[in-house]
Design a protein around this motif. Structure first.
Motif, PDB file in Angstrom:
ATOM      1  N   GLU A   1       0.812  -1.215   0.000  1.00 34.13           N
ATOM      2  CA  GLU A   1       0.000   0.000   0.000  1.00 34.13           C
ATOM      3  C   GLU A   1       0.849   1.270   0.000  1.00 34.13           C
ATOM      4  O   GLU A   1       0.317   2.377   0.045  1.00 34.13           O
TER       5      GLU A   1
ATOM      6  N   TYR B   1       0.470  12.784  -6.854  1.00 33.29           N
ATOM      7  CA  TYR B   1      -0.764  12.094  -6.474  1.00 33.29           C
ATOM      8  C   TYR B   1      -0.562  10.568  -6.439  1.00 33.29           C
ATOM      9  O   TYR B   1       0.025   9.981  -7.353  1.00 33.29           O
ATOM     10  N   GLY B   2      -1.060   9.963  -5.378  1.00 32.36           N
ATOM     11  CA  GLY B   2      -1.040   8.503  -5.274  1.00 32.36           C
ATOM     12  C   GLY B   2       0.163   7.931  -4.560  1.00 32.36           C
ATOM     13  O   GLY B   2       0.229   6.721  -4.330  1.00 32.36           O
TER      14      GLY B   2
ATOM     15  N   LYS C   1       2.697   7.676  -1.220  1.00 33.45           N
ATOM     16  CA  LYS C   1       2.744   7.885   0.225  1.00 33.45           C
ATOM     17  C   LYS C   1       4.059   8.530   0.671  1.00 33.45           C
ATOM     18  O   LYS C   1       4.122   9.140   1.737  1.00 33.45           O
TER      19      LYS C   1
ATOM     20  N   ASP D   1      -0.873  18.391  -4.124  1.00 31.45           N
ATOM     21  CA  ASP D   1      -1.170  16.970  -3.899  1.00 31.45           C
ATOM     22  C   ASP D   1      -0.317  16.354  -2.795  1.00 31.45           C
ATOM     23  O   ASP D   1       0.025  15.176  -2.835  1.00 31.45           O
TER      24      ASP D   1
ATOM     25  N   VAL E   1      -1.368  16.178   0.342  1.00 32.00           N
ATOM     26  CA  VAL E   1      -2.247  15.696   1.407  1.00 32.00           C
ATOM     27  C   VAL E   1      -2.101  14.192   1.621  1.00 32.00           C
ATOM     28  O   VAL E   1      -2.130  13.700   2.752  1.00 32.00           O
ATOM     29  N   GLY E   2      -1.911  13.442   0.546  1.00 32.77           N
ATOM     30  CA  GLY E   2      -1.778  11.990   0.675  1.00 32.77           C
ATOM     31  C   GLY E   2      -0.375  11.530   0.979  1.00 32.77           C
ATOM     32  O   GLY E   2      -0.144  10.325   1.170  1.00 32.77           O
TER      33      GLY E   2
ATOM     34  N   HIS F   1       2.687  10.806   3.208  1.00 38.56           N
ATOM     35  CA  HIS F   1       2.904  10.595   4.645  1.00 38.56           C
ATOM     36  C   HIS F   1       4.316  10.943   5.076  1.00 38.56           C
ATOM     37  O   HIS F   1       4.558  11.215   6.254  1.00 38.56           O
TER      38      HIS F   1
ATOM     39  N   LYS G   1       2.607  14.550   6.324  1.00 38.68           N
ATOM     40  CA  LYS G   1       2.548  14.256   7.760  1.00 38.68           C
ATOM     41  C   LYS G   1       3.893  14.393   8.453  1.00 38.68           C
ATOM     42  O   LYS G   1       3.949  14.670   9.649  1.00 38.68           O
TER      43      LYS G   1
END
Length: 871
Positions: A637, A698-699, A701, A739, A741-742, A744, A779
């Protein structure tokens, strides 16, 4: 801040026209005449009919000058409406000269409101028009240049401020405009003072005095007085401020008088004349309150807090500091105009108030309140460094309890009585001896009432301390965020530091709102010298191989830092020997000032490094840390966007030949190298440009950037990453990424920050650059404090990602185990060659560069710090 913060208005006041407004401003249908913007000499008052040359202004000019007048009496909303209407009419009529002057005045209004970005736009628009039509006279090019200098000064960009003020001065001299020459010299003096060139500042202010101005002659005297304070020449400062005070009284300049009174107060504080200092600051506060100068009130409250702290009245000082901080928080929220007419840098003064408040709260055992202030301080400093008033989101200030509110109300009443007494004594208002006696008696009673309320507060605090060590129930959102961070992972504590001039405070926050404070007797200078020595030992390894035999001097300095940052009583808590029943495993540091340059993993206890006992991470602040989720434990993932640079252009940057291997080990690509750790996309050198970064985020981590980067102390705009094309990517440009936000984790594997130089450095460049990614949704950020050998960085990154891929470790633990591997690996030779790599090396480039046989020295593993969510 520089006189021109009000002097822009001062210039306006002196650059008025012989065609003045009619006495009745509401008169309609006035006859039109050809309006002469360049007429001279400048009249003193645009509303004085005696200055009229016989013609009346047209409608556009009425709007312009009425708008100016409303702005300079504090009615900014009305002013904006008038000026915007005037600008529209000038534009419709094709009057470029009038349009440019109106735009410049709009720039000043938005500047006064603290809306710097808008102010810059208006000033720049005005300047473009004025340069195109050659308007160099009244409210022309020099005026707009000076206004731009003001905005850059307020933003802390003193280099740009000086450039624009010098350009304004050159134009004024070419036009032989003595008024603007004098004001520009004063502005320049203030800018040079802000960068510590006090003697040069005094010389410029004296030149301004020798030229003279028809209005607001006090400002160069105020500038000289401030410079004298900085130089420690207090008697000279008092004499100069008194000269300025006389002028401000004669000219009825209330804004200037606030600065003078606070200058006199600061001067007397320096020589322990606390009673005089208190009275001067009270007078300044009273005037600021009277005219609605909220920023002036904030500074006066802060100075009063200083005075009461020095007079050993800590609880009253705390109340006033709190009110000062809340005023700044309101200003920062964009609801009020930013500070004006204050010589000191906004950042230094504001941060100083927060620090003194936190220091005083800790010394009084009010730990939870201190924690709230520490959080606000970190957000405030971040806003100042990045020049982004929205950084950190909204903040609501600091809570008062009911007794503190009573003290504040009583104190404001006391100041009102004092002002009435002075007005009565000076015959400023009609007053009989009986009335004066009554006022004096009322002031005495009010003083006694305040002392009684203070005694009540002290009794309440003593009772609270017995019942609850934290003193106040946590209602503030900032405290809640800290508890969320601690609760996100078992056995975690948050460690704040507060560096003051003469001591270090360490605050330990653990679960269930438990807080402990520890006072360490070490000065800021001692702490800074130790950090500098540690970094110098690291830098020595750039030019030679450092191994285990070189580690003793490093460990000696590191152990001293360890003892300061983790005092014995705190270590007892961490080991479960204090109030806790089990030991701590995860440390989250919220560092302060020079401690931001310390890689906490390398702190040495005499036997082991900190990283050998704890997983370690760092935060900018609890409020800016999102711990609501963690990196997926299933490696399927997790996707990585890896961008790198191996052969930089321009050539002054060193080659990073191991970056291709690093990217190969991290990323496995469909149709490419299938043996990397995570799936994803990798791009190297020319394929790594700004567009590639934007469109491929985008997409993924994880965003991995293996490239040169500089964290520049004191300059957010000058900090950058190097794209694969060789072009710099300024850190502020990261705010355009949509982009994140996704994402980590952002990894910056070859960056560095410098430490040293003339000015005291506080490490805000590290917090600021990390926050650029965090604010956009990432994050956490893994970055390096200094740039180590390309080969060892590549190897550490490979180990870090391999640890992450197990799905059994947090990011902090994965970094910890990678660093421990380096510490333990003292003998094993290793190669960075990756036989699977699809990257083609250039002719002559060594594919099998051998790593050091001993990589246990902190130089090779310690610089990597994890900032943000360590999960």
């Amino acid at each position: 801040m520089p006189p021109r913060l009000k002097l822009t208005g001062l210039i306006l006041l002196t650059l008025l026209l012989p065609c003045a407004f009619p006495t009745n401003m509401a008169t309609a249908g006035v006859s039109e005449c050809r309006f002469n913007f360049e007429a001279s000499p400048y009249p003193q008052n645009p509303y004085n009919p005696s200055t009229s040359s016989g013609c009346e202004p047209g409608r556009n000019e009425q709007l312009l000058y009425k708008g100016w007048y409303e702005a300079h009496t504090g009615n900014f909303s009305t002013s904006l409406k008038l000026l915007e209407k005037a600008e529209k009419l000038y534009k419709q009529s094709g009057n470029k000269k009038g349009e440019g002057k109106t735009l410049a005045n709009l720039g000043w209004v938005y500047y006064s409101l603290g809306k710097y970005e808008t102010a810059l736009q208006y000033y720049q628009s005005a300047l473009r028009i004025q340069r195109r039509i050659g308007d160099r006279k009244i409210w022309g090019e020099s005026f707009s240049l000076g206004g731009l200098g003001l905005v850059y000064f307020a933003l802390g960009d003193y280099k740009q401020s000086i450039i624009h003020q010098q350009q304004a001065l050159e134009i004024a001299r070419s036009m032989n405009d003595k008024q603007i020459i004098a004001y520009s010299l004063t502005d320049l003096g203030s800018s040079y003072q802000a960068v510590g060139e006090y003697e040069k500042a005094i010389k410029l202010h004296r030149q301004a005095i020798s030229i003279g101005t028809s209005q607001y002659e006090a400002y160069p005297y105020i500038g000289i007085g401030e410079a004298y304070i900085s130089l420690g020449k207090i008697r000279e400062a008092i004499k100069t401020f008194n000269q300025a005070l006389t002028i401000t009284i004669q000219e009825k300049d209330l804004f200037g008088r606030i600065r003078v009174l606070n200058g006199l107060g600061k001067s007397y504080q320096r020589i322990q004349g606390y009673e005089k200092a208190e009275n001067y600051h009270k007078d300044a506060f009273s005037i600021a309150h009277q005219i609605g100068d909220l920023s002036g009130k904030g500074y006066s409250l802060s100075y009063l807090g200083d005075t009461y702290s020095q007079r050993e009245q800590p609880q009253l000082a705390i109340v006033l500091y709190k009110q000062s901080v809340n005023a700044r928080e309101g200003i920062r929220a964009g609801l009020r105009s930013l500070s004006r007419n204050l010589q000191e840098s906004y950042t230094q003064t504001v941060a100083g108030t927060y620090r003194r408040l936190a220091d005083l709260l800790l010394s009084q055992g009010r730990v939870l309140e201190a924690q709230q202030v520490l959080e606000l301080l970190k957000i405030q400093e971040l806003r100042d460094y990045t020049r982004n008033t929205r950084a950190g989101g909204t903040t609501s200030g600091i809570d008062f309890d009911a007794t503190e509110r009573k003290i504040l109300q009583a104190y404001n009443t006391l100041i009102d009585f004092g002002q009435k007494i002075r007005d009565c004594q000076s015959r400023k208002v009609p007053c009989t001896d009986t009335e004066l006696t009554q006022l004096v008696q009322l002031r005495t009673e009010q003083t006694q009432a305040i002392q009684q309320i203070l005694k009540t507060l002290e009794a309440e605090l003593a009772k609270r301390t017995e019942q609850d060590k934290n003193a106040l129930d946590p209602k503030n959102d900032l405290s809640r965020k800290a508890q969320e961070l601690i609760a996100a992972q078992p056995d975690t504590v948050l460690i704040y530091s507060l560096v003051t001039d003469d001591r270090l405070w360490v605050v330990l926050a653990s679960e269930a709102d438990v807080l402990r404070k520890f006072e360490v007797k070490v000065s800021q200078k001692q702490l800074t010298n130790a950090v500098l020595k540690f970094r110098q030992l690291m830098k020595a390894c750039e030019s030679r191989t450092c191994g285990s035999t070189d580690v003793k001097p490093v460990q000696k300095v590191s152990q001293q830092l360890y003892n300061w940052l983790l005092p014995p009583e705190l270590r007892q808590e961490l080991q479960g020997k204090g109030s806790r029943q089990r030991p701590i495993r995860n440390l989250v540091f919220a560092p302060d000032r020079v401690t931001r340059y310390i890689p906490s993993a390398a702190l040495f206890d005499g036997k082991n490094y900190l990283i050998e006992n704890y997983a370690v991470s760092t935060i900018v602040s609890a409020k800016l840390t999102d711990t609501r989720d963690r990196l997926p434990t299933n490696p399927q993932e997790v996707s990585v966007l890896a961008l790198g640079l191996s052969n930089p252009v321009p050539p002054e940057y060193g080659a990073l030949p191991h970056v291709p291997v690093e990217l190969d080990e991290i990323v496995k690509q469909t149709g490419g190298d299938p043996n990397g750790t995570f799936s994803g996309l990798k791009r190297l050198n020319q394929e790594f440009d700004w567009l590639t970064l934007q469109k491929n985020l985008y997409g993924h981590k994880i965003l991995h950037l293996a490239t040169h980067g500089k964290f520049v102390p004191g300059s957010f705009e000058a900090s950058y990453l190097l794209l694969g094309t060789g072009k710099p990517l300024p850190i502020p440009q990261i705010e355009q990424l949509s982009d994140l936000v996704g994402v980590h984790l952002v990894v910056l594997s070859a960056c560095e920050t410098a430490l040293g130089g003339k000015r005291e450095q506080d490490g805000l460049e590290i917090a600021g650059i990390s926050n650029s990614f965090l604010e956009r949704g990432a994050k956490s950020v893994l970055a390096s404090l200094w740039q180590v050998s390309d080969a060892s960085t590549s190897r550490l990154m490979q180990r870090f990602y391999q640890n992450l891929a197990t799905g059994k470790m947090t990011k902090a633990e994965a970094l910890r185990q990678a660093q421990q591997w380096f510490i333990a690996d003292k003998t094993q030779a290793s190669t960075a060659t990756n036989p699977r790599s699809s990257v083609q090396f250039k002719p002559g480039q060594n594919q099998a560069t051998t790593l050091l046989s001993d990589r246990s020295h902190p130089y090779y593993w310690a610089p990597f710090i994890l900032i943000g969510n360590g999960l």
